[in-house]
Design an enzyme around this catalytic site. Structure first.
Site, PDB file in Angstrom:
ATOM      1  N   TYR A 131       0.761  -1.435  -0.026  1.00  0.00           N
ATOM      2  CA  TYR A 131      -0.068  -0.555   0.393  1.00  0.00           C
ATOM      3  C   TYR A 131       1.233   0.957   0.106  1.00  0.00           C
ATOM      4  O   TYR A 131       1.482   1.557   0.630  1.00  0.00           O
ATOM      5  CB  TYR A 131      -0.721  -0.392   0.960  1.00  0.00           C
ATOM      6  CG  TYR A 131      -2.088  -1.231   0.831  1.00  0.00           C
ATOM      7  CD1 TYR A 131      -3.098  -0.978   0.905  1.00  0.00           C
ATOM      8  CD2 TYR A 131      -1.212  -2.511   1.992  1.00  0.00           C
ATOM      9  CE1 TYR A 131      -4.352  -1.671   0.679  1.00  0.00           C
ATOM     10  CE2 TYR A 131      -1.977  -3.760   1.862  1.00  0.00           C
ATOM     11  CZ  TYR A 131      -3.425  -3.532   1.118  1.00  0.00           C
ATOM     12  OH  TYR A 131      -4.125  -4.613   0.627  1.00  0.00           O
ATOM     13  N   LYS A 184       4.058 -16.134   1.577  1.00  0.00           N
ATOM     14  CA  LYS A 184       4.824 -16.926   0.769  1.00  0.00           C
ATOM     15  C   LYS A 184       5.876 -16.893   0.067  1.00  0.00           C
ATOM     16  O   LYS A 184       6.767 -16.658  -0.405  1.00  0.00           O
ATOM     17  CB  LYS A 184       3.558 -15.848  -0.561  1.00  0.00           C
ATOM     18  CG  LYS A 184       3.873 -16.088  -1.812  1.00  0.00           C
ATOM     19  CD  LYS A 184       3.791 -18.030  -2.376  1.00  0.00           C
ATOM     20  CE  LYS A 184       3.252 -17.935  -3.800  1.00  0.00           C
ATOM     21  NZ  LYS A 184       1.929 -19.303  -4.115  1.00  0.00           N
ATOM     22  N   ASP A 217      -1.811 -19.232  -0.729  1.00  0.00           N
ATOM     23  CA  ASP A 217      -2.388 -19.811  -2.199  1.00  0.00           C
ATOM     24  C   ASP A 217      -3.435 -20.928  -1.120  1.00  0.00           C
ATOM     25  O   ASP A 217      -4.715 -22.060  -1.315  1.00  0.00           O
ATOM     26  CB  ASP A 217      -2.635 -20.047  -3.278  1.00  0.00           C
ATOM     27  CG  ASP A 217      -0.399 -20.690  -3.186  1.00  0.00           C
ATOM     28  OD1 ASP A 217       0.293 -20.630  -2.431  1.00  0.00           O
ATOM     29  OD2 ASP A 217      -0.351 -21.544  -3.998  1.00  0.00           O
ATOM     30  N   ASP A 241      -5.475  -8.564   4.114  1.00  0.00           N
ATOM     31  CA  ASP A 241      -7.005  -8.154   3.503  1.00  0.00           C
ATOM     32  C   ASP A 241      -7.686  -8.898   2.644  1.00  0.00           C
ATOM     33  O   ASP A 241      -8.767  -8.436   3.071  1.00  0.00           O
ATOM     34  CB  ASP A 241      -6.081  -6.603   2.985  1.00  0.00           C
ATOM     35  CG  ASP A 241      -6.832  -5.471   1.906  1.00  0.00           C
ATOM     36  OD1 ASP A 241      -8.342  -6.033   2.234  1.00  0.00           O
ATOM     37  OD2 ASP A 241      -7.175  -5.344   1.282  1.00  0.00           O
ATOM     38  N   ASP A 245     -11.221 -10.521   4.419  1.00  0.00           N
ATOM     39  CA  ASP A 245     -13.386 -11.065   2.893  1.00  0.00           C
ATOM     40  C   ASP A 245     -13.449 -12.138   3.207  1.00  0.00           C
ATOM     41  O   ASP A 245     -14.407 -12.529   2.950  1.00  0.00           O
ATOM     42  CB  ASP A 245     -13.026  -9.710   1.609  1.00  0.00           C
ATOM     43  CG  ASP A 245     -12.902  -8.227   2.276  1.00  0.00           C
ATOM     44  OD1 ASP A 245     -13.041  -8.501   3.533  1.00  0.00           O
ATOM     45  OD2 ASP A 245     -12.754  -7.776   1.117  1.00  0.00           O
TER      46      ASP A 245
END
Length: 353
Positions: A131, A184, A217, A241, A245
């Site tokens: 970000y 990751k 993943d 993030d 959700d």
């Protein structure tokens, strides 16, 4: 406890009104002495003052014990030179709210796509990552090398990895004692490798908490297949993030997902969803996300003070919401039949009975 209340944009004023009524009810019941000070940010502030967040508002929030922030039309605020500061990003950065804590659970009476009931928490690092507003002093974090090639930069620091890891372990110690570090590092070897190093260090300091590690993943697949396996998920900013959700929707609705942005000295309750301008003013918006976020804010304050009254108030709000949902005293999106205002009143009735 002194709270600044900013209603926000779109459906923000409606769900904030319901949340304020709940806070007032729980303050009376538990003798909290809450002092709610109302102000404005976002479009209303831009209209009145030419800027979405006034400098004096930051000073006011810094002097208070917490902030209740209604949803903001963040996509509208793209030009800070014209007063378009994103209030959510602004407060997260200025108050150093490094932990975004997003519980997700299924509720009896609410249909959900998950294959089984679950109750988990996503603990997301909130101050760095991809970000731009959180990794660059000025300018963007993306570079257009050629018209067809873009390079994006991500900032990861050991300090931020360490403190989010420890925050997750502290939360897990009050729950089932399990942390799941999501990364990751097989590809992002340095940044996510550093994150994993700090998670492992935190694990050594919390011998009563177990930790396992998942590639992001794979974690997404596991959450869809068996969300009940997980308790406290800790991860970096962008992964958190996305996963928060996902877990909110698996519970039946993002409207049931509370969210607190917490730092060492400040915290901000913020609904997990957006401002939904298409239904603003129609008494249709689900207020539960902001109500549950306010409960988390009280819980954060309880931990700081060691206050059973504030902890009890937080639990009472969560119980009242669950009972209202199960009774169908909720908005249509979660299987109820009420409007925004009456849904808030249904929670208040349970708190004052």
């Amino acid at each position: 406890m002194h709270l600044i209340v900013l209603p926000g944009d779109g459906i923000g004023p409606e769900i904030t009104e319901a949340t304020v009524s709940v806070l007032e009810a729980v303050s009376d019941r538990f003798g909290l002495g809450l002092r709610l000070e109302h102000d404005i940010a976002g479009h209303e502030s831009l209209k009145r003052h030419g800027i979405t967040v006034r400098p004096e508002l930051l000073e006011k929030v810094q002097a208070a014990d917490g902030l209740v922030l209604g949803p903001m039309s963040t996509f509208d605020y793209t030009d800070e030179s014209k007063g378009g500061i994103n209030p959510s990003m602004f407060f997260r950065k200025k108050l150093d709210l490094f932990a975004n804590v997003r519980p997700a659970r299924t509720y009896p009476g609410v249909p959900h796509p998950a294959v089984e009931p679950f109750d988990l928490v996503v603990v997301r690092e909130n101050t760095e990552g991809f970000y731009a507003d959180r990794n660059m002093e000025s300018g963007g974090s993306e570079m257009l090398v050629t018209p067809d090639v873009c390079v994006s930069m991500r900032r990861i620091t050991r300090e931020c990895c360490a403190r989010i890891a420890r925050a997750a372990f502290r939360i897990a110690a009050t729950r089932s004692g399990r942390v799941h570090a999501v990364h990751k590092a097989n590809v992002l070897k340095i940044g996510d490798g550093m994150f994993l190093e700090e998670c492992r260090k935190a694990a050594a300091d919390f011998p009563g908490v177990t930790m396992d590690e998942y590639i992001v993943d794979a974690m997404a697949a596991h959450l869809v297949r068996a969300p009940g396996k997980f308790d406290v998920i800790v991860t970096t900013n962008m992964f958190g993030d996305i996963l928060s959700d996902l877990t909110a929707e698996l519970s039946g609705s993002i409207g049931l997902g509370g969210s607190v942005n917490a730092g060492t000295g400040h915290a901000m309750a913020q609904a997990a969803h957006g401002s939904a301008p298409d239904i603003a003013g129609q008494d249709r918006a689900n207020p539960f996300s902001l109500i549950l976020s306010a409960a988390q804010l009280l819980g954060w304050h309880a931990e700081r003070l060691g206050s059973e009254a504030f902890a009890g108030a937080a639990r009472a709000i969560e119980t009242a919401v669950a009972e209202a949902v199960q009774a169908g005293e909720a908005t249509v999106d979660v299987g109820g039949r009420l409007g925004t205002r009456e849904t808030g009143r249904a929670v208040v009735r349970r708190l004052t009975a």
